[in-house]
Write a protein that holds these residues in place. Structure first.
Motif, short mmCIF file in Angstrom:
data_model
loop_
_atom_site.label_atom_id
_atom_site.label_comp_id
_atom_site.label_asym_id
_atom_site.label_seq_id
_atom_site.Cartn_x
_atom_site.Cartn_y
_atom_site.Cartn_z
N ALA A 200 0.84 -1.20 0.00
CA ALA A 200 0.00 0.00 0.00
C ALA A 200 0.87 1.24 0.00
O ALA A 200 2.06 1.18 0.30
CB ALA A 200 -0.92 0.00 1.22
N LEU A 201 0.26 2.37 -0.34
CA LEU A 201 0.95 3.66 -0.31
C LEU A 201 0.70 4.32 1.03
O LEU A 201 -0.44 4.61 1.39
CB LEU A 201 0.42 4.55 -1.44
CG LEU A 201 0.61 4.02 -2.87
CD1 LEU A 201 -0.10 4.94 -3.86
CD2 LEU A 201 2.08 3.89 -3.21
N ARG A 202 1.76 4.54 1.79
CA ARG A 202 1.64 5.23 3.06
C ARG A 202 2.97 5.91 3.38
O ARG A 202 4.03 5.41 2.98
CB ARG A 202 1.24 4.26 4.18
CG ARG A 202 0.60 4.97 5.37
CD ARG A 202 -0.04 4.02 6.33
NE ARG A 202 0.93 3.24 7.10
CZ ARG A 202 0.60 2.47 8.13
NH1 ARG A 202 -0.67 2.35 8.48
NH2 ARG A 202 1.50 1.79 8.78
N ASP A 203 2.91 7.00 4.10
CA ASP A 203 4.13 7.78 4.36
C ASP A 203 5.21 6.99 5.07
O ASP A 203 6.40 7.19 4.84
CB ASP A 203 3.79 9.04 5.19
CG ASP A 203 2.96 10.03 4.39
OD1 ASP A 203 2.97 9.93 3.14
OD2 ASP A 203 2.30 10.89 5.01
N THR A 225 -7.59 -5.24 -3.42
CA THR A 225 -8.48 -5.16 -4.56
C THR A 225 -8.00 -4.14 -5.60
O THR A 225 -7.25 -3.22 -5.28
CB THR A 225 -9.91 -4.82 -4.11
OG1 THR A 225 -10.78 -4.86 -5.24
CG2 THR A 225 -9.97 -3.44 -3.49
N GLU A 226 -8.48 -4.29 -6.82
CA GLU A 226 -7.99 -3.51 -7.95
C GLU A 226 -8.25 -2.02 -7.80
O GLU A 226 -7.40 -1.19 -8.14
CB GLU A 226 -8.65 -4.01 -9.25
CG GLU A 226 -8.34 -5.45 -9.60
CD GLU A 226 -9.27 -6.44 -8.90
OE1 GLU A 226 -10.09 -6.01 -8.05
OE2 GLU A 226 -9.18 -7.65 -9.16
N GLY A 227 -9.41 -1.64 -7.27
CA GLY A 227 -9.75 -0.23 -7.22
C GLY A 227 -9.30 0.48 -5.97
O GLY A 227 -8.49 1.41 -6.01
N ASP A 228 -9.78 0.02 -4.81
CA ASP A 228 -9.54 0.72 -3.56
C ASP A 228 -8.32 0.23 -2.79
O ASP A 228 -7.91 0.84 -1.80
CB ASP A 228 -10.77 0.60 -2.65
CG ASP A 228 -12.00 1.23 -3.29
OD1 ASP A 228 -11.83 2.22 -4.03
OD2 ASP A 228 -13.11 0.72 -3.06
N GLY A 229 -7.73 -0.88 -3.22
CA GLY A 229 -6.60 -1.41 -2.49
C GLY A 229 -7.02 -2.07 -1.19
O GLY A 229 -8.18 -2.45 -1.00
#
Length: 268
Positions: A200-203, A225-229
């Motif tokens: 995931a994208l996180r700082d 999942t493809e859209g919301d992760g």
């Protein structure tokens, strides 16, 4: 193989043909004749992978020209099973689509292993959480098999790996990598001794080449999942959060592409 097993098709009313023509994926899974249900494998290459992995065939649907051709090796293993055959045009009319390489095989599902059993012999497990696109499921399994992932665990909100399209996209890799269903993408793996990393994208995320991930004795790589992760709860409860470095301001990759990059780096 006796010619008595070969059934020349004339209509949709042929007994037994409903496995291929009218039963949905869900109906196949619930097939009452066998507790573990059925699935459909498509194309000679993929069917042979399943047979070699020990899956039991139930029935075959093949273009007539393939009986003694591309499907000959499969036909030889269909003892006691009906083999339905006809022209390419007739089979398309019966099934509603053109058969890939002209052959379909209905096969029995097998009881799935327990996660504890899988974990004992695994160092790297891919966890699929909420991925419901059959193409992505197949692609993830193909990458998992090719890049050294020992097993796959899926949450119930994910697509069935034995969906016909998932099997085809994986080129039969779903038969090569042990897999099972789990309740929770983090706790289920943590309870069997795995360090968990959420993609995931996180700082505060680490990059996928981080030493802390490579040094983990047992690592579960969680894909969303493809859209919301992944959900915030999964991200917050995982031991680590990892990201793939990006260029040109691209924020993320498709989950199947991301899985291949992560598997390659984290199995080194």
């Amino acid at each position: 193989m006796s010619d008595n097993n070969i059934i020349e098709l004339q209509s949709l009313d042929t007994p037994g043909l409903e496995i291929f023509t009218s039963m949905t994926e869900a109906q196949l899974r619930r097939q009452v004749e066998h507790a573990s249900g059925l699935f459909i494998a498509e194309s000679p290459k993929v069917i042979n992978v399943a047979l070699n992995a020990g899956y039991e065939p139930v029935a075959l649907l093949a273009e007539k020209k393939h009986i003694a051709g591309d499907a000959a090796q499969i036909v030889a293993q269909m003892q006691g099973c009906p083999i339905y055959t006809g022209s390419r045009e007739l089979l398309k009319e019966l099934t509603g689509y053109t058969l890939t390489r002209g052959v379909l095989c209905a096969m029995r599902r097998r009881p799935l292993p327990d996660l504890t059993e899988i974990a004992e012999s695994s160092r790297r497990i891919a966890v699929i959480d909420g991925v419901c696109d059959t193409t992505n499921i197949g692609a993830i399994f193909r990458s998992a098999a090719a890049l050294g992932i020992d097993a796959v665990a899926l949450t119930p909100t994910s697509c069935d790996p034995l969906n016909r399209r998932s099997i085809r996209v994986s080129m039969g890799s779903v038969f090569l990598v042990p897999w099972t269903w789990i309740d929770d993408p983090v706790e289920s793996l943590r309870n069997v001794g795995f360090t968990t990393v959420a993609m995931a994208l996180r700082d505060d995320s680490v990059t996928i080449d981080s030493r802390v991930l490579k040094d983990a004795e047992k690592l579960a790589i969680i894909l969303g999942t493809e859209g919301d992760g992944l959900s915030q709860q999964v991200i917050d409860t995982a031991d680590y959060v990892a990201r793939i470095p990006m260029a040109h301001n691209v924020d993320s990759l498709n989950v199947a592409a991301a899985s291949a990059v992560a598997f390659w780096e984290m199995t080194k």
